[in-house]
Structures are given as structure tokens and as C-alpha cells.
Enzyme design. Structure first.
Site, PDB file in Angstrom:
ATOM      1  N   GLN A  13      41.573  33.590  38.819  1.00 30.50           N
ATOM      2  CA  GLN A  13      41.379  32.155  38.621  1.00 30.50           C
ATOM      3  C   GLN A  13      40.184  31.849  37.721  1.00 30.50           C
ATOM      4  O   GLN A  13      40.232  31.017  36.832  1.00 30.50           O
ATOM      5  CB  GLN A  13      41.181  31.457  39.972  1.00 30.50           C
TER       6      GLN A  13
ATOM      7  N   ASP B  68      47.356  53.288  43.226  1.00 32.11           N
ATOM      8  CA  ASP B  68      48.271  54.323  42.743  1.00 32.11           C
ATOM      9  C   ASP B  68      47.652  55.192  41.653  1.00 32.11           C
ATOM     10  O   ASP B  68      47.715  56.427  41.714  1.00 32.11           O
ATOM     11  CB  ASP B  68      49.561  53.687  42.210  1.00 32.11           C
TER      12      ASP B  68
ATOM     13  N   GLY C 275      37.709  33.375  35.275  1.00 28.80           N
ATOM     14  CA  GLY C 275      37.654  33.450  33.836  1.00 28.80           C
ATOM     15  C   GLY C 275      37.140  34.778  33.341  1.00 28.80           C
ATOM     16  O   GLY C 275      37.210  35.787  34.033  1.00 28.80           O
TER      17      GLY C 275
ATOM     18  N   HIS D 290      35.573  39.422  48.295  1.00 28.13           N
ATOM     19  CA  HIS D 290      35.373  38.071  47.780  1.00 28.13           C
ATOM     20  C   HIS D 290      35.009  37.169  48.952  1.00 28.13           C
ATOM     21  O   HIS D 290      35.659  37.206  49.996  1.00 28.13           O
ATOM     22  CB  HIS D 290      36.633  37.545  47.090  1.00 28.13           C
TER      23      HIS D 290
ATOM     24  N   HIS E 200      38.563  42.450  47.609  1.00 25.73           N
ATOM     25  CA  HIS E 200      38.898  41.799  46.351  1.00 25.73           C
ATOM     26  C   HIS E 200      38.901  42.742  45.151  1.00 25.73           C
ATOM     27  O   HIS E 200      39.748  42.628  44.280  1.00 25.73           O
ATOM     28  CB  HIS E 200      37.889  40.674  46.105  1.00 25.73           C
TER      29      HIS E 200
ATOM     30  N   ARG F   2      28.161  38.086  44.908  1.00 31.69           N
ATOM     31  CA  ARG F   2      29.229  38.058  45.906  1.00 31.69           C
ATOM     32  C   ARG F   2      28.909  38.862  47.161  1.00 31.69           C
ATOM     33  O   ARG F   2      29.282  38.462  48.260  1.00 31.69           O
ATOM     34  CB  ARG F   2      30.522  38.596  45.286  1.00 31.69           C
TER      35      ARG F   2
ATOM     36  N   GLU G 134      29.077  31.199  37.093  1.00 36.37           N
ATOM     37  CA  GLU G 134      29.423  31.777  38.391  1.00 36.37           C
ATOM     38  C   GLU G 134      28.247  32.586  38.921  1.00 36.37           C
ATOM     39  O   GLU G 134      27.231  32.764  38.236  1.00 36.37           O
ATOM     40  CB  GLU G 134      30.682  32.645  38.266  1.00 36.37           C
TER      41      GLU G 134
ATOM     42  N   ARG H 223      30.103  44.403  41.249  1.00 32.10           N
ATOM     43  CA  ARG H 223      30.632  43.776  40.034  1.00 32.10           C
ATOM     44  C   ARG H 223      30.187  42.327  39.948  1.00 32.10           C
ATOM     45  O   ARG H 223      30.343  41.552  40.894  1.00 32.10           O
ATOM     46  CB  ARG H 223      32.158  43.829  40.036  1.00 32.10           C
TER      47      ARG H 223
ATOM     48  N   THR I  23      46.042  40.597  37.349  1.00 33.07           N
ATOM     49  CA  THR I  23      45.594  39.673  36.301  1.00 33.07           C
ATOM     50  C   THR I  23      46.167  38.286  36.514  1.00 33.07           C
ATOM     51  O   THR I  23      45.480  37.278  36.331  1.00 33.07           O
ATOM     52  CB  THR I  23      46.012  40.198  34.911  1.00 33.07           C
TER      53      THR I  23
ATOM     54  N   GLU J 149      40.633  48.201  36.482  1.00 31.81           N
ATOM     55  CA  GLU J 149      40.040  48.392  37.808  1.00 31.81           C
ATOM     56  C   GLU J 149      40.181  49.824  38.327  1.00 31.81           C
ATOM     57  O   GLU J 149      39.407  50.244  39.190  1.00 31.81           O
ATOM     58  CB  GLU J 149      40.674  47.406  38.796  1.00 31.81           C
TER      59      GLU J 149
ATOM     60  N   LEU K 288      37.805  41.121  33.851  1.00 30.26           N
ATOM     61  CA  LEU K 288      38.760  40.924  32.768  1.00 30.26           C
ATOM     62  C   LEU K 288      38.151  41.321  31.430  1.00 30.26           C
ATOM     63  O   LEU K 288      38.840  41.852  30.549  1.00 30.26           O
ATOM     64  CB  LEU K 288      39.234  39.463  32.720  1.00 30.26           C
TER      65      LEU K 288
END
Length: 533
Positions: free
Chosen positions: A48, A215, A50, A236, A343, A282, A115, A378, A44, A367, A384
Site C-alpha cells: 500500500q 519457497d 510506496g 507490521h 510482514h 516498525r 513513513e 527494514r 507486490t 525479499e 520495493l
């Protein structure tokens, strides 16, 4: 001596998802939040761009739903998409009420950017350091709550379940956790929440911090949870290419504000791959860059925003501007060298819209979870949002059930009597390097069946070697991460081998077309047994 703890709720992971759960729980519940490093060291912190949410009168929930479904390549679960989008505004309002200082325009209104994949401006942000603003605020809020205990420098080893304790039922009751002094502690809890992030460190090049070793996915899988769509790894398109710039992301918002991708000769190329050019999703942009790099034999390409006024660049992208200056790159005057990097993990442990997993009292958020939101790709800044929406949903569900769930049963302390200290830690570093190299070469942006089969052969050999090492030597944080990475890498490879088509982030030269029916890739542990709640 290692200690033993008991809490109402154990949250493994301290990013936006984990802290959202903790902060939305009733204050009469005792909560432990454990972090591998510092409490604010998760992914998190590095976000960058948003958070996507419908906040503008010209936008609509239907637009956001439609855009997400389109980006997801036919695999998004529409119910999950609608659930997430419909709870977007309230999640943003909760962040604002918590004290997150989002960027505002000259009229003091929330500034929204756009974006790739979005049809409208709906990305709320805090300059180009949204993750830092969100993380620091949530950490501050959590630290002020007397019922929340923030525990740093602890690495979860494995979950404790009824099955592990040879008890009837299908319940998670805690975890074994390695502390800073290399002792394994016992954490018992009525509810356990996995919020450990993704697994992009399985790849040689990644935008993620060091802790992104899968993990939680690996622990839940070993405990008996199903996983889905692990083949969809988002790369990314634009990470800073510089020998000393470790994992520094160049936000997609830069392209959203007019940044253009350039070949070494200064010419644009994205319009040859998609009509949306730099604003394509992306996966399309990453494949285009990868294609051009391989075609030209180039180590990197360029992203240029220098045609914009310097004042605009420095006010909108201060973090990127300052970071690039550290490496001698003035983005107000010259293009930024960029390269794709792993990413985001779009698949994960299967959960419902309350973040419940296959094991009772075990929740997975962020995630590490597969909610059905992202599908085969995604869409930017939905991650987020997912952390917030599902973190709040998990907290509501735990609160509603807290009075009916009994305390955890007794569990044995960690047994180190049959193991010894390792004198061959070089094996760990060599295996780590080998794993990340063959995952990048064989299970990367463009795949083939032969490459995947080679990767499967190598991951099987590594799994046996690492398993033997784990059985004979005392655990360390490096060994635990390697053990989890090889598990998750195996899940990625097996999922990729099952998908005999090219869809979203999974692109294979052997099956370039789409199957008629879009299906999720479901993986079930051989030890998994369906049990009544």
C-alpha cells in the site's frame, strides 16, 4: 504427459523483483516467468505505502543512507545501502516511463509522503495502492513482450544444479516445476532467477498473501546456498483486526499522515516507548503494541485518523477506507482495530550487488535475498526499491554474460515411479497449523531461549515427518509449501538461537542488551562446498 521446456532465463516469481528482471533483459533472450497463482498474485500487489527514493530537493542521498543505517540497528551493509539509494531515482524514472501512474499534487509534482524512520518526505506512491499500480503495469508490459512467456499456476519443486546431475562445477541449470494438473515439468535454462518473496506464512498472523511460504529461500538452501539473518522477521504493527478481514494491512503512511495509536480507553501510548511516537521504526511500534496488548489482555488496539477531514482520508487512503467500510468501520468517524502481524523477511539467501548467489547462474532478488540493505530492521518502503534496483542489476549482469554461458545440459524428467497418491492429506493441514502456531507463540515479536528451544524441538519432529511424507507420496502444492515452510522455520529458529542479544527485530528477554560488535548470523548448508567459478 508433463512437458519439458528450455529458456535462456527462468524467473521463478512474478512480483516486482521478478518482472523487473524480465523487463530489463535484452529482447533476444527467451524468458519464462512462472507464478504460483495468477501472474499478479504476489506480495507486490498488496503493497500500500510506496517506494522510498530521494526525489525532493530538500532531501539528499546521505539523508536516506543515514536513515536506513539507523533503522537497521548497526547491521546494514553500508555498501549495499549506498548502492540501493544511489540507484533509486533511475529506478523510479524507469517505472514512470513504463507507465506507473504515481500520485501528484495540485502542481502536478510527484506527491511524496513520510513513513516511520524517514527524516524527510521521500515515499512516492499511487494513492494507497502502490503495489497494485506497479504490479498491473509491469504485468501489462511483460505480456506485450514476445520474448517473455508468463506461465501461471506453477509451483517450483527444486532447483536443478550440476551437483544434482553429478556433473563437475557449481552451476544452476533449471528447476522442476509442478503444474496445475499436478504433473512435474522440467524447465532447463542458462540462468535462473529466484524472486519468490518471503516466508511470513510461517506465522499464524501475517499481512502476506498465501504464497509467501519461503519457497525460493528453501530451494536455494537445499541446493547449497548460504542464508543470513533469518531471525529478523518484521512484524507490521497495524493489520486490520476483524474475523473476516484476512491479512489486510493498514499502511504505515496512515501514521505518517497523522494517525495515532490508541488503547481501548482512547488514550495514546507510543510516547512512553519512543520520542518519535507513531513515527518510530516498525520494530519499536510492533513491540509497544504487543506489550500493551499483553499488559491489558486485549485482543487488539486502535489506529485513529478520524481527526483528519473526511475528504483528505478518502483521497489519500481510498483502498483502506473502502475495505474498512466493508466490515462496518467508517475510518472518517471511528478508529480502526489493529493487531501486529508477520510482514517481511529481512534475511534470506546471500547475494552480491549483482544479485548473484553462491551458485553460478543462480540469482536471487527481492525479499528472498539477503543483500545487506535491511540489517536488523527494514525501513519502510525500502523493499520495493530493493526489488527494482537489484532486479535491474541482475538483468544487466545476465545480459553481460549471456554470450559466454553455454546451453543447459540434459536433465532427467521427474521420476514418480516410486511414489503413490496420498490418502492422508489431513497430515499436511495438521502440520501446517502446528507449525504456524508454535512459530507465533515461540518465535514471535518477543522471544526467550526456552521458547526457541521448544520451537526447535517441534520443528525437528515436523521436519522428519514431512520429509518422510515427501519421500513416499506424489507432490502437491500444499505439500511443497509445507516442506518449504518447515525448512525456513528451522532457519529462523537456528538463527534466533545464535543471536544472544536484542537487536532490531530480534528481541529476547534473556539477552535484552546489545553485543559490543554487530555481526550477521550466517548459516551454511552442511552439503555446501565452495567451488571455483
Amino acid at each position: 504427459m508433463p512437458q519439458s521446456y528450455e529458456y535462456d532465463v527462468l524467473v521463478i516469481g512474478s512480483g516486482a523483483a521478478g518482472l523487473t528482471v524480465a523487463l530489463n533483459l535484452p529482447e533476444h533472450l527467451s524468458v519464462a516467468v512462472i507464478s504460483k497463482g495468477r501472474i499478479s498474485s504476489g506480495a507486490t500487489l498488496w503493497a500500500q505505502g510506496g517506494i522510498a527514493a530521494v526525489l525532493d530537493s530538500d532531501d539528499s542521498l546521505e539523508n536516506h543512507v543515514r536513515d536506513t543505517l539507523a533503522a537497521g540497528g548497526g547491521l546494514c551493509h553500508e555498501d549495499a545501502v549506498r548502492f540501493t539509494v544511489e540507484h533509486g531515482r533511475e529506478s523510479i524514472e524507469w517505472l514512470i516511463d513504463s507507465g506507473v501512474d504515481f500520485t501528484r499534487d495540485e502542481n502536478a509534482q510527484l506527491h511524496l509522503t513520510r513513513e516511520g524512520g524517514h527524516s524527510h518526505r521521500r515515499i512516492i506512491h499511487a494513492a494507497d495502492a502502490t503495489g497494485h499500480a506497479v504490479s498491473s503495469t509491469l504485468v501489462e508490459q511483460a505480456a506485450a513482450r514476445p520474448n517473455i512467456h508468463l506461465l501461471e499456476s506453477r509451483v517450483a519443486v527444486d532447483l536443478i544444479t550440476h551437483r544434482k546431475l553429478s556433473l563437475p562445477g557449481n552451476r544452476c541449470v533449471g528447476a522442476y516445476v509442478l503444474n496445475l494438473n499436478d504433473h512435474v515439468e522440467l524447465f532447463r535454462a542458462r540462468f535462473v532467477v529466484i524472486a519468490t518473496g518471503g516466508a511470513s506464512k510461517a506465522y499464524r498472523y501475517t499481512s502476506n498473501p498465501d504464497g509467501a511460504s519461503g519457497d525460493g529461500i528453501a530451494m536455494a538452501w537445499r541446493a547449497g546456498c548460504r542464508a543470513a539473518n533469518m531471525e529478523f522477521n518484521q512484524f507490521h504493527p497495524t493489520c486490520l483486526y476483524h474475523p473476516h478481514a484476512k491479512s489486510f494491512l493498514i499502511t504505515e503512511a496512515l501514521r505518517g499522515e497523522g494517525g495515532t495509536l490508541l488503547l481501548p480507553d482512547g488514550s495514546r501510548f507510543m510516547d512512553r516507548f519512543d520520542s518519535r511516537a507513531e513515527l518510530a521504526p516498525r520494530d519499536i511500534v510492533a513491540r509497544a503494541i504487543d506489550h500493551e496488548m499483553k499488559r491489558l489482555g486485549a485482543d487488539h488496539l486502535y489506529l485513529d485518523i478520524s481527526h483528519k477531514p473526511a475528504s483528505f482520508i478518502q483521497s489519500h487512503f481510498p483502498t483502506i477506507y473502502e475495505k474498512c467500510l466493508e466490515f462496518g468501520i467508517d475510518i472518517c468517524r471511528e478508529p480502526i482495530p489493529v493487531v501486529p502481524a508477520a510482514h517481511y523477511t529481512c534475511g534470506g539467501i546471500i547475494t552480491d550487488n549483482r544479485a548473484r548467489s553462491d551458485i553460478n547462474q543462480l540469482y536471487v532478488v527481492g525479499e528472498a535475498a539477503f543483500t545487506g540493505l535491511h540489517g536488523a530492521n527494514r525501513m519502510a518502503s525500502n523493499s520495493l526499491l530493493e526489488c527494482l534496483v537489484y532486479g535491474r542489476a541482475a538483468a544487466r549482469d545476465i545480459a553481460s554474460r549471456a554470450s559466454e554461458v553455454p546451453p543447459p545440459p540434459p536433465a532427467p524428467e521427474w521420476d514418480e515411479s516410486q511414489v503413490r497418491d496420498s490418502d492422508e492429506d489431513v497430515v499436511i493441514s495438521h502440520n501446517w497449523d502446528e507449525l504456524r502456531h508454535f512459530m507465533w507463540d515461540y518465535v514471535g515479536i518477543v522471544r526467550t531461549t526456552k521458547r526457541l528451544q521448544r520451537a526447535k524441538h517441534r520443528v525437528d519432529l515436523l521436519s522428519r515427518e514431512i520429509g518422510e511424507f515427501y519421500s513416499n507420496y506424489r507432490v502437491s502444492s500444499d505439500l511443497l509449501e509445507l516442506r518449504n515452510l518447515v525448512t525456513v522455520a528451522d532457519l529462523i529458529i537456528c538463527s534466533a538461537l545464535q543471536r544472544r542479544e536484542s537487536r532490531g527485530l530480534h528481541y529476547t528477554l534473556d539477552f535484552p542488551g546489545l553485543q559490543h560488535e554487530a555481526r550477521d548470523t550466517l548459516l551454511t548448508p552442511t552439503s555446501f562446498r565452495t567451488q571455483a567459478p
